[in-house]
Design an enzyme around this catalytic site. Structure first.
Site, PDB file in Angstrom:
ATOM      1  N   HIS A 167      82.283  -8.881  18.560  1.00  0.00           N
ATOM      2  CA  HIS A 167      82.001  -9.924  19.548  1.00  0.00           C
ATOM      3  C   HIS A 167      80.529 -10.292  19.439  1.00  0.00           C
ATOM      4  O   HIS A 167      79.653  -9.443  19.633  1.00  0.00           O
ATOM      5  CB  HIS A 167      82.324  -9.458  20.964  1.00  0.00           C
ATOM      6  CG  HIS A 167      82.083 -10.502  22.010  1.00  0.00           C
ATOM      7  ND1 HIS A 167      83.055 -11.391  22.418  1.00  0.00           N
ATOM      8  CD2 HIS A 167      80.961 -10.821  22.715  1.00  0.00           C
ATOM      9  CE1 HIS A 167      82.558 -12.207  23.327  1.00  0.00           C
ATOM     10  NE2 HIS A 167      81.290 -11.876  23.535  1.00  0.00           N
ATOM     11  N   CYS A 168      80.259 -11.550  19.131  1.00  0.00           N
ATOM     12  CA  CYS A 168      78.883 -11.997  18.910  1.00  0.00           C
ATOM     13  C   CYS A 168      78.413 -12.802  20.110  1.00  0.00           C
ATOM     14  O   CYS A 168      78.900 -13.921  20.334  1.00  0.00           O
ATOM     15  CB  CYS A 168      78.797 -12.840  17.637  1.00  0.00           C
ATOM     16  SG  CYS A 168      77.115 -13.380  17.239  1.00  0.00           S
ATOM     17  N   PRO A 169      77.500 -12.279  20.922  1.00  0.00           N
ATOM     18  CA  PRO A 169      77.016 -13.065  22.066  1.00  0.00           C
ATOM     19  C   PRO A 169      76.183 -14.262  21.647  1.00  0.00           C
ATOM     20  O   PRO A 169      76.054 -15.218  22.417  1.00  0.00           O
ATOM     21  CB  PRO A 169      76.184 -12.048  22.854  1.00  0.00           C
ATOM     22  CG  PRO A 169      75.763 -11.027  21.839  1.00  0.00           C
ATOM     23  CD  PRO A 169      76.871 -10.947  20.847  1.00  0.00           C
ATOM     24  N   GLY A 172      78.649 -16.843  21.387  1.00  0.00           N
ATOM     25  CA  GLY A 172      79.449 -16.956  22.591  1.00  0.00           C
ATOM     26  C   GLY A 172      80.933 -16.831  22.370  1.00  0.00           C
ATOM     27  O   GLY A 172      81.717 -17.432  23.116  1.00  0.00           O
ATOM     28  N   ASN A 173      81.345 -16.035  21.392  1.00  0.00           N
ATOM     29  CA  ASN A 173      82.766 -15.911  21.103  1.00  0.00           C
ATOM     30  C   ASN A 173      82.984 -14.654  20.259  1.00  0.00           C
ATOM     31  O   ASN A 173      82.033 -14.087  19.702  1.00  0.00           O
ATOM     32  CB  ASN A 173      83.272 -17.139  20.351  1.00  0.00           C
ATOM     33  CG  ASN A 173      84.771 -17.329  20.488  1.00  0.00           C
ATOM     34  OD1 ASN A 173      85.465 -16.482  21.025  1.00  0.00           O
ATOM     35  ND2 ASN A 173      85.271 -18.449  19.995  1.00  0.00           N
TER      36      ASN A 173
END
Length: 381
Positions: A167-169, A172-173
């Site tokens: 999960h890559c902040p 944002g997804n």
């Protein structure tokens, strides 16, 4: 007051579980935590805007007009890959329906048997064979499904994602099966854009310092120092991230598998998804087919909503559960009805009206044949 059920059609994305945000009638799918994504947009757009405003006019005249043209093309490609990664479905797997979840639960109970009290039940795992190697499929207690190979449950988005990478902040997804190639192209092109802007910032400062001096150059182009600082600190992280994912692609691994050490160590098996060839692995990950989404976010479904119809009295809202009787039929013909569904005797007695007499009191007493004969003889006399 009587309840009337109104059926209306809604989009499926409005009823999807999980912690996702949908925009543009379900066409855009993102995580709820989007603050760092906005920071990513601000840094990229802000840095490029300063470069186009201060450095590009001077470089286009004194060096080549192709410099700003190539920078614009690279910037547009970076933004396209970023938005494609952030706004797409990463490969979210749908959750099991209640009937499917109950059927899976019964299969698991039938396979494990009765577990004595005080003992932990065995883990819910299924084994499948991939390229002559056993791969374990784990059961997701949230989605009520056995996750496919390489899938994992994201705790932030609260969904199972196929070929889950991480999960890559910053985007944002989640990064999964359907948007991994766009994420990799985003990191690769952003690294090239950062190197490009950083290099021509240095060239611009050197060329103007020869004619005007270093201090006067900084006064005329105040954004240059900010650009150099942003590019310098961004360069190392982006180049390192791109190199790490290039390594993973060459081995056909995911970040989740690499962190867990799924295919490394003494007791670990060989990666069954690798072709033992760097070119084949890269072609599969970057040039393979684009898989369609299995969510059908914009599909239509029917939803029953209760609507109150007044019968002349004041408005009163009753419990909707008391107005509709819910029956549960067994999923398997020989399955018994659960005990909590069977009505109790006390509930039946309490539900009967108190004012009505018992059924026997309403009927006239039945006369016997002997009584009728005696009555007729008395009348004749």
């Amino acid at each position: 007051m009587s309840a009337v059920m109104i059926t209306r059609k809604v989009r499926k994305w409005e009823k999807l579980p999980g912690k996702n945000t949908f925009c543009c009638d379900g066409r855009v799918m993102m995580a709820r935590q989007k603050g760092i994504f906005y920071l990513t947009l601000f840094l990229i757009v802000g840095t490029c805007s300063l470069f186009f405003a201060f450095e590009c006019p001077y470089l286009a005249v004194h060096l080549s007009p192709a410099i700003p043209v190539f920078a614009v093309l690279l910037f547009l490609f970076v933004m396209a890959m970023l938005l494609r990664t952030s706004f797409s479905d990463p490969g979210v797997l749908p959750r099991a329906l209640p009937e499917e979840a109950n059927f899976i639960e019964m299969e698991i109970e039938a396979a494990n048997g009765n577990v004595p009290s005080g003992q932990r039940p065995p883990p819910r795992i299924r084994n499948v064979q991939i390229n002559n190697q056993i791969v374990k499929l784990k059961y997701c207690y949230t989605c009520k499904i056995f996750r496919p190979p390489r899938a994992s449950h994201c705790s932030i988005c609260d969904n199972c994602v196929d070929r889950f990478d991480h999960h890559c902040p910053w985007v944002g997804n989640c990064v999964g099966k359907r948007n991994y190639r766009y994420f990799y192209l985003f990191t690769l092109t952003l690294s090239l854009l950062t190197i490009y802007i950083f290099a021509f910032n240095i060239v611009h400062v050197v060329m103007r310092s020869v004619d005007q001096g270093f201090l006067s150059t900084l006064k005329e182009t105040p954004g240059t120092v900010l650009e150099v600082l942003v590019c310098f600190f961004t360069l190392w992280s982006m180049v390192g991230l791109t190199g790490f994912h290039t390594y993973l692609i060459s081995l056909n691994q995911t970040t989740n598998e690499d962190i867990k050490g799924s295919w490394s160590g003494k007791n670990r098996g060989q990666n069954p998804y690798s072709h033992m060839n760097i070119i084949k692995n890269c072609c599969e990950v970057l040039c393979g087919p684009t898989y369609p989404s299995v969510l059908d976010r914009r599909g239509l479904m029917q939803e029953d909503s209760p609507a109150a119809a007044n019968s002349g009295g004041p408005c009163s809202f009753d419990n909707p559960g008391a107005q509709t009787a819910k029956t549960t039929a067994p999923l398997i013909p020989n399955e018994e009805t659960p005990d909590d569904v069977k009505p109790s005797i006390a509930a039946e007695k309490s539900s009967a009206p108190k004012d009505d007499p018992p059924p026997a009191a309403k009927l006239p007493p039945l006369a016997s044949p002997e009584t009728d004969a005696d009555t007729s003889i008395a009348k004749n006399q």
